[in-house]
Design a protein around this motif. Sequence first.
Motif, mmCIF file in Angstrom:
data_model
loop_
_atom_site.group_PDB
_atom_site.id
_atom_site.type_symbol
_atom_site.label_atom_id
_atom_site.label_comp_id
_atom_site.label_asym_id
_atom_site.label_seq_id
_atom_site.Cartn_x
_atom_site.Cartn_y
_atom_site.Cartn_z
ATOM 1 N N LEU A 1 -7.735 -4.312 9.521
ATOM 2 C CA LEU A 1 -7.533 -2.861 9.187
ATOM 3 C C LEU A 1 -6.207 -2.591 8.714
ATOM 4 C CD1 LEU A 1 -8.994 -0.164 8.171
ATOM 5 C CD2 LEU A 1 -8.882 0.192 10.966
ATOM 6 N N VAL B 1 -4.626 -1.554 5.121
ATOM 7 C CA VAL B 1 -3.960 -0.144 4.998
ATOM 8 C C VAL B 1 -2.766 -0.551 4.355
ATOM 9 C CG1 VAL B 1 -3.262 1.709 5.915
ATOM 10 C CG2 VAL B 1 -5.318 1.256 6.589
ATOM 11 N N LEU C 1 -2.877 -1.630 0.796
ATOM 12 C CA LEU C 1 -3.106 -0.690 -0.132
ATOM 13 C C LEU C 1 -2.194 0.288 -0.462
ATOM 14 C CD1 LEU C 1 -5.083 1.212 -1.505
ATOM 15 C CD2 LEU C 1 -5.509 2.550 0.372
ATOM 16 N N ALA C 2 -1.074 0.429 0.751
ATOM 17 C CA ALA C 2 0.184 1.218 0.487
ATOM 18 C C ALA C 2 1.122 0.607 -0.292
ATOM 19 C CB ALA C 2 0.788 1.572 1.803
#
Length: 156
Positions: free
Chosen positions: A101, A105, A108-109
């Motif tokens: 996870l 994240v 994605l960032a």
Amino acid sequence: MSDRSFSVPELRERIGPDASEATVRERLAELRDRGVVAAETYPSSTTLYYVDFPDGTGRPAATDSRPSANPLDRLSAREFLLLRDSEGIRTIVLAGYQLSLVCFVLGLALSVGGLEAPFRGGHGLWTAGWNLLAVCVALRIAELAATRIRERRGRT
């Protein structure tokens, strides 16, 4: 208190709100150096103190073999390879889910920001492994920094 073991929070509660946890730990360290108090540290970051009588009567027998609260402390390579320790394997899987996870994240960032991952390799697993290692190191450094900040705030 000489007939049982006690932890720093228990002792602090008995002393009262005037004593900080750091002060209690310092005094226990002094008593430990003098041989008045002995301590037993367990894997779950718990330390129990007890009065160290020469004949050993200050320490209850129940603290001699306290089981570990962390299943990974009991997990051996053999038990892991034979899939015998379900609790330890579930703990590893949960940690993997949480790290995945975090990686998703961060990915994605980085994608939104137009940045590249810190490491690239010829094989996708090597790339994932190096990037996961980088994430773990960064998380550990962040955790150490947060702990130091909390300790400084607790001392003042």
